[in-house]
Design a protein around this motif. Structure first.
Motif, PDB file in Angstrom:
ATOM      1  N   PRO A 168       0.825  -1.208   0.000  1.00 50.11           N
ATOM      2  CA  PRO A 168       0.000   0.000   0.000  1.00 50.11           C
ATOM      3  C   PRO A 168       0.861   1.260   0.000  1.00 50.11           C
ATOM      4  N   ALA A 169       0.276   2.361  -0.465  1.00 55.85           N
ATOM      5  CA  ALA A 169       0.955   3.658  -0.447  1.00 55.85           C
ATOM      6  C   ALA A 169       0.737   4.309   0.918  1.00 55.85           C
ATOM      7  N   PRO A 170       1.797   4.638   1.642  1.00 60.44           N
ATOM      8  CA  PRO A 170       1.632   5.222   2.985  1.00 60.44           C
ATOM      9  C   PRO A 170       0.797   6.499   2.961  1.00 60.44           C
ATOM     10  N   GLY A 171      -0.107   6.603   3.922  1.00 63.86           N
ATOM     11  CA  GLY A 171      -0.872   7.819   4.107  1.00 63.86           C
ATOM     12  C   GLY A 171      -2.074   7.993   3.212  1.00 63.86           C
ATOM     13  N   LEU A 172      -2.353   7.018   2.331  1.00 66.43           N
ATOM     14  CA  LEU A 172      -3.465   7.138   1.395  1.00 66.43           C
ATOM     15  C   LEU A 172      -4.503   6.042   1.633  1.00 66.43           C
ATOM     16  N   TYR A 173      -5.641   6.183   0.969  1.00 66.59           N
ATOM     17  CA  TYR A 173      -6.638   5.113   0.965  1.00 66.59           C
ATOM     18  C   TYR A 173      -6.225   4.138  -0.135  1.00 66.59           C
ATOM     19  N   ASN A 174      -5.994   2.875   0.225  1.00 66.93           N
ATOM     20  CA  ASN A 174      -5.428   1.895  -0.692  1.00 66.93           C
ATOM     21  C   ASN A 174      -6.418   0.807  -1.058  1.00 66.93           C
ATOM     22  N   ILE A 175      -6.572   0.593  -2.368  1.00 63.69           N
ATOM     23  CA  ILE A 175      -7.455  -0.436  -2.911  1.00 63.69           C
ATOM     24  C   ILE A 175      -6.590  -1.544  -3.498  1.00 63.69           C
ATOM     25  N   CYS A 176      -6.926  -2.787  -3.183  1.00 58.48           N
ATOM     26  CA  CYS A 176      -6.128  -3.946  -3.588  1.00 58.48           C
ATOM     27  C   CYS A 176      -6.810  -4.651  -4.766  1.00 58.48           C
ATOM     28  N   TYR A 177      -6.133  -4.673  -5.912  1.00 59.37           N
ATOM     29  CA  TYR A 177      -6.677  -5.287  -7.123  1.00 59.37           C
ATOM     30  C   TYR A 177      -6.456  -6.800  -7.118  1.00 59.37           C
ATOM     31  N   VAL A 178      -7.526  -7.566  -7.354  1.00 55.03           N
ATOM     32  CA  VAL A 178      -7.415  -9.022  -7.513  1.00 55.03           C
ATOM     33  C   VAL A 178      -8.214  -9.442  -8.748  1.00 55.03           C
ATOM     34  N   ASN A 179      -7.661 -10.361  -9.516  1.00 55.61           N
ATOM     35  CA  ASN A 179      -8.364 -10.904 -10.680  1.00 55.61           C
ATOM     36  C   ASN A 179      -9.191 -12.082 -10.176  1.00 55.61           C
ATOM     37  N   ALA A 180     -10.456 -11.818  -9.846  1.00 53.94           N
ATOM     38  CA  ALA A 180     -11.240 -12.785  -9.088  1.00 53.94           C
ATOM     39  C   ALA A 180     -12.046 -13.754  -9.932  1.00 53.94           C
ATOM     40  N   PHE A 181     -12.342 -13.413 -11.180  1.00 55.98           N
ATOM     41  CA  PHE A 181     -13.257 -14.217 -11.993  1.00 55.98           C
ATOM     42  C   PHE A 181     -12.563 -14.929 -13.157  1.00 55.98           C
ATOM     43  N   GLN A 182     -11.298 -14.631 -13.391  1.00 60.23           N
ATOM     44  CA  GLN A 182     -10.558 -15.257 -14.490  1.00 60.23           C
ATOM     45  C   GLN A 182      -9.150 -15.605 -14.018  1.00 60.23           C
ATOM     46  N   ALA A 183      -8.533 -16.571 -14.696  1.00 52.94           N
ATOM     47  CA  ALA A 183      -7.183 -17.005 -14.352  1.00 52.94           C
ATOM     48  C   ALA A 183      -6.188 -16.378 -15.307  1.00 52.94           C
ATOM     49  N   GLN A 184      -5.230 -15.672 -14.774  1.00 49.95           N
ATOM     50  CA  GLN A 184      -4.195 -15.092 -15.623  1.00 49.95           C
ATOM     51  C   GLN A 184      -3.388 -16.208 -16.287  1.00 49.95           C
ATOM     52  N   PRO A 185      -2.843 -15.932 -17.475  1.00 56.05           N
ATOM     53  CA  PRO A 185      -2.145 -16.998 -18.216  1.00 56.05           C
ATOM     54  C   PRO A 185      -1.066 -17.706 -17.405  1.00 56.05           C
ATOM     55  N   ASP A 186      -0.296 -16.948 -16.620  1.00 55.15           N
ATOM     56  CA  ASP A 186       0.787 -17.581 -15.862  1.00 55.15           C
ATOM     57  C   ASP A 186       0.301 -18.288 -14.604  1.00 55.15           C
ATOM     58  N   GLU A 187      -0.982 -18.163 -14.286  1.00 53.22           N
ATOM     59  CA  GLU A 187      -1.537 -18.838 -13.117  1.00 53.22           C
ATOM     60  C   GLU A 187      -2.511 -19.960 -13.478  1.00 53.22           C
ATOM     61  N   ARG A 188      -2.807 -20.070 -14.751  1.00 57.94           N
ATOM     62  CA  ARG A 188      -3.837 -21.031 -15.175  1.00 57.94           C
ATOM     63  C   ARG A 188      -3.519 -22.453 -14.723  1.00 57.94           C
ATOM     64  N   ALA A 189      -2.277 -22.856 -14.821  1.00 57.50           N
ATOM     65  CA  ALA A 189      -1.910 -24.228 -14.467  1.00 57.50           C
ATOM     66  C   ALA A 189      -2.053 -24.498 -12.980  1.00 57.50           C
ATOM     67  N   SER A 190      -2.075 -23.459 -12.157  1.00 55.23           N
ATOM     68  CA  SER A 190      -2.171 -23.659 -10.715  1.00 55.23           C
ATOM     69  C   SER A 190      -3.606 -23.861 -10.251  1.00 55.23           C
ATOM     70  N   TRP A 191      -4.572 -23.611 -11.141  1.00 52.61           N
ATOM     71  CA  TRP A 191      -5.974 -23.817 -10.785  1.00 52.61           C
ATOM     72  C   TRP A 191      -6.371 -25.280 -11.051  1.00 52.61           C
ATOM     73  N   PRO A 192      -7.179 -25.889 -10.180  1.00 51.21           N
ATOM     74  CA  PRO A 192      -7.688 -27.236 -10.475  1.00 51.21           C
ATOM     75  C   PRO A 192      -8.400 -27.238 -11.824  1.00 51.21           C
ATOM     76  N   ALA A 193      -8.192 -28.272 -12.609  1.00 48.01           N
ATOM     77  CA  ALA A 193      -8.736 -28.321 -13.969  1.00 48.01           C
ATOM     78  C   ALA A 193     -10.253 -28.168 -13.989  1.00 48.01           C
ATOM     79  N   ASP A 194     -10.933 -28.688 -12.972  1.00 45.11           N
ATOM     80  CA  ASP A 194     -12.394 -28.630 -12.990  1.00 45.11           C
ATOM     81  C   ASP A 194     -12.941 -27.268 -12.578  1.00 45.11           C
ATOM     82  N   LEU A 195     -12.063 -26.335 -12.176  1.00 42.50           N
ATOM     83  CA  LEU A 195     -12.509 -24.981 -11.854  1.00 42.50           C
ATOM     84  C   LEU A 195     -12.296 -24.013 -13.012  1.00 42.50           C
ATOM     85  N   LEU A 196     -11.804 -24.524 -14.124  1.00 42.79           N
ATOM     86  CA  LEU A 196     -11.729 -23.727 -15.342  1.00 42.79           C
ATOM     87  C   LEU A 196     -12.980 -24.017 -16.163  1.00 42.79           C
TER      88      LEU A 196
END
Length: 317
Positions: A117-145
């Motif tokens: 986070p940036a000190p002293g500011l209001y910080n929002i944390c970005y997460v890719n919650a509904f799709q698997a990024q290409p470099d993370e696809r293999a780490s997801w169970p096959a049946d969750l794709l």
């Protein structure tokens, strides 16, 4: 996340087509709290990854009363489940493509979950919650794709990301458990809110997922975020903005809402607690002409790059 080279999904046309689905989306199923554990590695916009981009379709952000300049709002939270909302109509910087010192006057920053986070500011944390990024696809169970009738993984072709299968209550719980660990990591770092991306992925699912699936899943994330004293943003997906109270969403982050004439819908649904990101000068002018005194508005380059990059653009007027 804007779509490169094609008409954007999740806009006004989608809203019209999905009017029937939205009407039934009020029936939310399988809501619960995911299991927490250590945060996982990295999400789309990490500085070390390939160029990250903003999230897809539209969203709405609602900014709350301004907070004091402390590294995180968490220190001021006491009652269980209480969250701090972003300050209203405050200067914003979108840094999901890489963290850097915020420009003078910035009070709200959104960064990838792998960043600090940036000190002293209001910080929002970005997460890719509904799709698997290409470099993370293999780490997801096959049946969750998500898979089509031929067993092929359904992919968001604009970003090369596999859609996650949130089509049943059991699978929603399993996906939410993993995303919940990322949310826990955001809370541990001192972020104040989360930005779960690709809420509109059901519109790219070849009709395999529905608005009901998306709203049921985002409700799980909302409950988990609130349990960790984090606010949660609706990212784009203007056609579902009217369900924000049922889904537990606190504010919105809307890409190109001026470009697509949607800022007013976001402002109404989220009581002006809206962060607007435009990717063109014309979009910035249009946003400012209608909402400069009400919403948080910034113009960024499409890749959300860092200062020093040839593509870097950040404007507020």
């Amino acid at each position: 996340m804007p779509v490169r080279g094609v008409s954007r999904v999740g806009g006004l046309g989608t809203a019209a087509v999905l009017s029937g689905a939205v009407a039934t989306a009020v029936v939310l199923t399988s809501c619960g709290t995911s299991t927490s554990s250590a945060p996982e590695q990295p999400s789309r916009a990490a500085p070390s990854e390939s160029p990250s981009r903003p999230a897809p379709s539209e969203s709405r952000s609602r900014a709350a009363p301004s907070k004091s300049a402390t590294p995180s709002a968490s220190a001021s939270r006491s009652a269980p489940g209480t969250v701090q909302l972003p300050p209203l109509h405050a200067d914003f910087d979108y840094q999901i493509g890489g963290a850097y010192p915020p420009p003078a006057g910035v009070r709200i920053v959104s960064r990838d979950r792998t960043a600090a986070p940036a000190p002293g500011l209001y910080n929002i944390c970005y997460v890719n919650a509904f799709q698997a990024q290409p470099d993370e696809r293999a780490s997801w169970p096959a049946d969750l794709l998500l898979r089509d009738a031929d067993g092929e993984v359904v992919v968001d072709e604009d970003w090369g990301e596999a859609l996650l299968d949130i089509g049943t209550a059991a699978k929603r719980q399993r996906v939410a458990a993993r995303v919940g660990r990322w949310i826990d990591g955001c809370a541990a770092k001192g972020f104040d809110a989360i930005e779960p991306d690709n809420y509109d992925s059901y519109t790219r699912s070849q009709h395999l997922l529905t608005a009901n699936d998306a709203t049921a899943f985002i409700t799980l994330l909302s409950r988990h975020a609130h349990a960790r004293h984090l606010a949660i943003a609706q990212k784009n997906t203007v056609e579902l903005a009217g369900l924000r109270k049922k889904t537990g969403l606190d504010f919105a982050i809307a890409e190109e809402c001026a470009e697509y004439d949607e800022c007013g819908e976001y402002a109404k649904a989220f009581d002006d607690r809206v962060i607007v990101i435009e990717y063109s000068d014309s979009g910035l002018r249009k946003a400012r002409s209608g909402f400069a005194g009400r919403l948080s508005i910034v113009r960024r380059d499409l890749d959300v790059s860092t200062p020093g990059s040839a593509d870097y653009v950040r404007k507020v007027r």
